[in-house]
Design an enzyme around this catalytic site. Structure first.
Site, PDB file in Angstrom:
ATOM      1  N   ASP A  12       0.820  -1.211   0.000  1.00  0.00           N
ATOM      2  CA  ASP A  12       0.000   0.000   0.000  1.00  0.00           C
ATOM      3  C   ASP A  12       0.859   1.269   0.000  1.00  0.00           C
ATOM      4  O   ASP A  12       2.002   1.255   0.444  1.00  0.00           O
ATOM      5  CB  ASP A  12      -0.918  -0.023   1.230  1.00  0.00           C
ATOM      6  CG  ASP A  12      -2.054   0.969   1.095  1.00  0.00           C
ATOM      7  OD1 ASP A  12      -2.428   1.299  -0.050  1.00  0.00           O
ATOM      8  OD2 ASP A  12      -2.564   1.422   2.133  1.00  0.00           O
ATOM      9  N   GLY A  13       0.269   2.344  -0.487  1.00  0.00           N
ATOM     10  CA  GLY A  13       0.918   3.655  -0.418  1.00  0.00           C
ATOM     11  C   GLY A  13       1.426   4.185  -1.748  1.00  0.00           C
ATOM     12  O   GLY A  13       2.076   5.232  -1.786  1.00  0.00           O
ATOM     13  N   ASN A  14       1.126   3.500  -2.835  1.00  0.00           N
ATOM     14  CA  ASN A  14       1.616   3.942  -4.155  1.00  0.00           C
ATOM     15  C   ASN A  14       1.085   5.329  -4.538  1.00  0.00           C
ATOM     16  O   ASN A  14       1.842   6.183  -5.001  1.00  0.00           O
ATOM     17  CB  ASN A  14       1.148   2.973  -5.258  1.00  0.00           C
ATOM     18  CG  ASN A  14       1.794   1.617  -5.149  1.00  0.00           C
ATOM     19  OD1 ASN A  14       2.700   1.426  -4.347  1.00  0.00           O
ATOM     20  ND2 ASN A  14       1.324   0.671  -5.952  1.00  0.00           N
ATOM     21  N   GLY A  15      -0.225   5.503  -4.371  1.00  0.00           N
ATOM     22  CA  GLY A  15      -0.870   6.752  -4.807  1.00  0.00           C
ATOM     23  C   GLY A  15      -0.357   7.935  -4.018  1.00  0.00           C
ATOM     24  O   GLY A  15       0.016   8.975  -4.601  1.00  0.00           O
ATOM     25  N   HIS A  29       2.151   3.526  -9.013  1.00  0.00           N
ATOM     26  CA  HIS A  29       1.930   2.108  -9.335  1.00  0.00           C
ATOM     27  C   HIS A  29       3.066   1.567 -10.203  1.00  0.00           C
ATOM     28  O   HIS A  29       3.481   0.422 -10.045  1.00  0.00           O
ATOM     29  CB  HIS A  29       0.596   1.919 -10.065  1.00  0.00           C
ATOM     30  CG  HIS A  29      -0.603   2.278  -9.223  1.00  0.00           C
ATOM     31  ND1 HIS A  29      -0.745   1.860  -7.917  1.00  0.00           N
ATOM     32  CD2 HIS A  29      -1.705   3.026  -9.491  1.00  0.00           C
ATOM     33  CE1 HIS A  29      -1.890   2.331  -7.436  1.00  0.00           C
ATOM     34  NE2 HIS A  29      -2.487   3.039  -8.363  1.00  0.00           N
ATOM     35  N   THR A  58     -10.974  -6.707  -4.456  1.00  0.00           N
ATOM     36  CA  THR A  58     -12.320  -6.633  -5.045  1.00  0.00           C
ATOM     37  C   THR A  58     -12.831  -5.184  -4.916  1.00  0.00           C
ATOM     38  O   THR A  58     -13.482  -4.661  -5.812  1.00  0.00           O
ATOM     39  CB  THR A  58     -13.300  -7.594  -4.329  1.00  0.00           C
ATOM     40  OG1 THR A  58     -13.087  -7.520  -2.921  1.00  0.00           O
ATOM     41  CG2 THR A  58     -13.097  -9.032  -4.758  1.00  0.00           C
ATOM     42  N   GLU A  59     -12.490  -4.547  -3.804  1.00  0.00           N
ATOM     43  CA  GLU A  59     -12.933  -3.167  -3.563  1.00  0.00           C
ATOM     44  C   GLU A  59     -12.251  -2.175  -4.512  1.00  0.00           C
ATOM     45  O   GLU A  59     -12.818  -1.146  -4.867  1.00  0.00           O
ATOM     46  CB  GLU A  59     -12.651  -2.750  -2.113  1.00  0.00           C
ATOM     47  CG  GLU A  59     -13.526  -3.418  -1.070  1.00  0.00           C
ATOM     48  CD  GLU A  59     -13.137  -4.868  -0.780  1.00  0.00           C
ATOM     49  OE1 GLU A  59     -12.007  -5.265  -1.133  1.00  0.00           O
ATOM     50  OE2 GLU A  59     -13.977  -5.599  -0.224  1.00  0.00           O
ATOM     51  N   LEU A 123      10.322 -20.676  -4.509  1.00  0.00           N
ATOM     52  CA  LEU A 123       9.323 -19.812  -3.857  1.00  0.00           C
ATOM     53  C   LEU A 123       7.950 -19.935  -4.529  1.00  0.00           C
ATOM     54  O   LEU A 123       7.842 -19.920  -5.753  1.00  0.00           O
ATOM     55  CB  LEU A 123       9.794 -18.353  -3.961  1.00  0.00           C
ATOM     56  CG  LEU A 123       8.820 -17.305  -3.430  1.00  0.00           C
ATOM     57  CD1 LEU A 123       8.839 -17.264  -1.901  1.00  0.00           C
ATOM     58  CD2 LEU A 123       9.159 -15.920  -3.983  1.00  0.00           C
ATOM     59  N   ARG A 172       2.256  -4.769   6.167  1.00  0.00           N
ATOM     60  CA  ARG A 172       1.544  -3.756   5.380  1.00  0.00           C
ATOM     61  C   ARG A 172       2.421  -2.517   5.286  1.00  0.00           C
ATOM     62  O   ARG A 172       2.862  -1.992   6.317  1.00  0.00           O
ATOM     63  CB  ARG A 172       0.193  -3.379   6.012  1.00  0.00           C
ATOM     64  CG  ARG A 172      -0.547  -2.338   5.156  1.00  0.00           C
ATOM     65  CD  ARG A 172      -1.942  -2.008   5.655  1.00  0.00           C
ATOM     66  NE  ARG A 172      -2.622  -1.137   4.685  1.00  0.00           N
ATOM     67  CZ  ARG A 172      -3.874  -1.253   4.301  1.00  0.00           C
ATOM     68  NH1 ARG A 172      -4.618  -2.207   4.803  1.00  0.00           N
ATOM     69  NH2 ARG A 172      -4.400  -0.420   3.421  1.00  0.00           N
ATOM     70  N   GLU A 191       1.940 -13.180  12.487  1.00  0.00           N
ATOM     71  CA  GLU A 191       2.549 -12.005  13.099  1.00  0.00           C
ATOM     72  C   GLU A 191       2.220 -10.836  12.176  1.00  0.00           C
ATOM     73  O   GLU A 191       2.211 -10.995  10.953  1.00  0.00           O
ATOM     74  CB  GLU A 191       4.073 -12.179  13.182  1.00  0.00           C
ATOM     75  CG  GLU A 191       4.521 -13.280  14.089  1.00  0.00           C
ATOM     76  CD  GLU A 191       4.111 -13.041  15.542  1.00  0.00           C
ATOM     77  OE1 GLU A 191       4.206 -11.881  15.996  1.00  0.00           O
ATOM     78  OE2 GLU A 191       3.683 -13.997  16.202  1.00  0.00           O
TER      79      GLU A 191
HETATM   80  C1  IPE Z   1      -5.336  -2.614   0.025  1.00  0.00           C
HETATM   81  O1  IPE Z   1      -5.065  -1.277  -0.157  1.00  0.00           O
HETATM   82  C2  IPE Z   1      -5.370  -3.321  -1.290  1.00  0.00           C
HETATM   83  C3  IPE Z   1      -4.082  -3.464  -1.960  1.00  0.00           C
HETATM   84  C4  IPE Z   1      -2.918  -3.069  -1.507  1.00  0.00           C
HETATM   85  C5  IPE Z   1      -4.134  -4.118  -3.230  1.00  0.00           C
HETATM   86  P1  IPE Z   1      -6.239  -0.197  -0.263  1.00  0.00           P
HETATM   87  O2  IPE Z   1      -5.592   1.120  -0.460  1.00  0.00           O
HETATM   88  O3  IPE Z   1      -7.224  -0.611  -1.275  1.00  0.00           O
HETATM   89  O4  IPE Z   1      -6.909  -0.310   1.172  1.00  0.00           O
HETATM   90  P2  IPE Z   1      -7.763   0.760   1.973  1.00  0.00           P
HETATM   91  O5  IPE Z   1      -8.797   1.282   1.034  1.00  0.00           O
HETATM   92  O6  IPE Z   1      -6.827   1.826   2.420  1.00  0.00           O
HETATM   93  O7  IPE Z   1      -8.313  -0.014   3.128  1.00  0.00           O
HETATM   94  C1  IPE Z   2      -1.785   0.235  -3.287  1.00  0.00           C
HETATM   95  O1  IPE Z   2      -1.561   1.594  -3.340  1.00  0.00           O
HETATM   96  C2  IPE Z   2      -2.019  -0.356  -4.639  1.00  0.00           C
HETATM   97  C3  IPE Z   2      -3.421  -0.697  -4.911  1.00  0.00           C
HETATM   98  C4  IPE Z   2      -4.379  -0.667  -4.046  1.00  0.00           C
HETATM   99  C5  IPE Z   2      -3.742  -1.099  -6.256  1.00  0.00           C
HETATM  100  P1  IPE Z   2      -2.747   2.634  -3.330  1.00  0.00           P
HETATM  101  O2  IPE Z   2      -3.168   2.906  -4.724  1.00  0.00           O
HETATM  102  O3  IPE Z   2      -3.835   2.192  -2.426  1.00  0.00           O
HETATM  103  O4  IPE Z   2      -2.013   3.904  -2.747  1.00  0.00           O
HETATM  104  P2  IPE Z   2      -2.554   4.863  -1.607  1.00  0.00           P
HETATM  105  O5  IPE Z   2      -2.881   3.999  -0.426  1.00  0.00           O
HETATM  106  O6  IPE Z   2      -3.748   5.560  -2.146  1.00  0.00           O
HETATM  107  O7  IPE Z   2      -1.402   5.755  -1.330  1.00  0.00           O
HETATM  108 MG    MG Z   3      -4.125   2.405  -0.433  1.00  0.00          MG
END
Ligand code: IPE
Ligand code: IPE
Ligand code: MG
Length: 234
Positions: A12-15, A29, A58-59, A123, A172, A191
């Site tokens: 998480d955190g790409n955006g 991404h 899925t979300e 792996l 995470r 863990e």
């Molecule tokens: C979880 O990240 C899904 C993936 C990393 C693929 P999200 O960014 O979708 O999760 P929320 O919305 O912060 O819970």
């Molecule tokens: C996780 O990064 C990748 C996917 C969910 C596809 P995000 O796109 O959720 O990045 P943030 O959390 O908005 O920074």
């Molecule tokens: Mg995210």
């Protein structure tokens, strides 16, 4: 036996990483996809049994169409680019989820790579795409019901996308401390490790360090320590 063998990561955190640099989210991404390659290679070098990566939930399908279709194209590119490395490293590749919405070409690439690598003994690299923990659980229930199998923990685990599935460590990235519908059944005794590092900045060094540190944690699985039993009987 090493205590950390099966690792899962919510990447998480790409955006936010991109937006903090005044770039479009999709740039995050792209950078994130390169990190996947490095981390998978390190996981393979460390001799882990499996690495399950949350790539698209899925979300996430409810995100703006431009971002969603970009992520689909990125998956396709990733499959083309990484095939050689996956084969060279004896990695067994599998995608978990309902990803039937992907285009025909990508679906073919997935099934080709799964087939080519299914006998590999290194792996187990799992890509969770179109994945939701709740839908996986419902799917497993339906499967057991259809086959009229006994509802037991063992049978249930086997009915999941990946039959060998218990997770030892869930990481995470990106600073949030939640599960976001990932591997709900499989993390029963995992863990947990949350790092503020956004996925595009996540390094192989941090990954190795997390594994090293969490390996030292005492996993009790509801039991009590042998030492404590001795103390009690004094
Ligand atoms: C979880 O990240 C899904 C993936 C990393 C693929 P999200 O960014 O979708 O999760 P929320 O919305 O912060 O819970
Ligand atoms: C996780 O990064 C990748 C996917 C969910 C596809 P995000 O796109 O959720 O990045 P943030 O959390 O908005 O920074
Ligand atoms: Mg995210």
């Amino acid at each position: 036996m090493k205590s950390i063998q099966n690792v899962a990561i919510i990447m998480d955190g790409n955006g936010r990483w991109a937006q903090n640099r005044f770039r479009p989210r999709i740039w995050g991404h792209v950078r994130g996809a390169h990190v996947i390659s490095n981390i998978s290679e390190r996981a393979s070098d460390l001799g882990l049994n499996s690495l399950t990566l949350y790539a698209f939930s899925t979300e996430n399908l409810s995100r703006p169409e431009a971002e969603v279709s970009f992520l689909f194209r990125l998956l396709d590119k990733f499959l083309i680019r990484e095939e050689k490395k996956i084969l060279e490293n004896n990695i067994q590749f599998k995608v978990l989820g309902d990803f039937s919405f992907l285009n025909k070409k990508t679906l073919e690439r997935i099934s080709n790579l799964e087939n080519k690598t299914k006998e590999n003994t290194g792996l187990k690299l799992r890509f969770a795409f179109g994945y939701g923990g709740r839908s996986e659980i419902l799917r497993a229930c339906k499967k057991l019901n259809e086959n009229q199998e006994e509802i037991s923990e063992e049978n249930f685990s086997k009915a999941l996308y990946d039959d060998e599935s218990d997770i030892d460590l869930l990481i995470r990235t990106g600073g949030d401390q939640r599960i976001s519908n990932f591997l709900l059944w499989q993390i029963a005794y995992a863990e947990l490790f949350f790092t503020k590092t956004p996925w595009p900045d996540f390094t192989t060094q941090e990954f190795s360090q997390i594994i090293q540190d969490t390996s030292k944690r005492e996993r009790r699985f509801g039991q009590i320590l042998t030492e404590s039993i001795k103390e009690m009987s004094l």
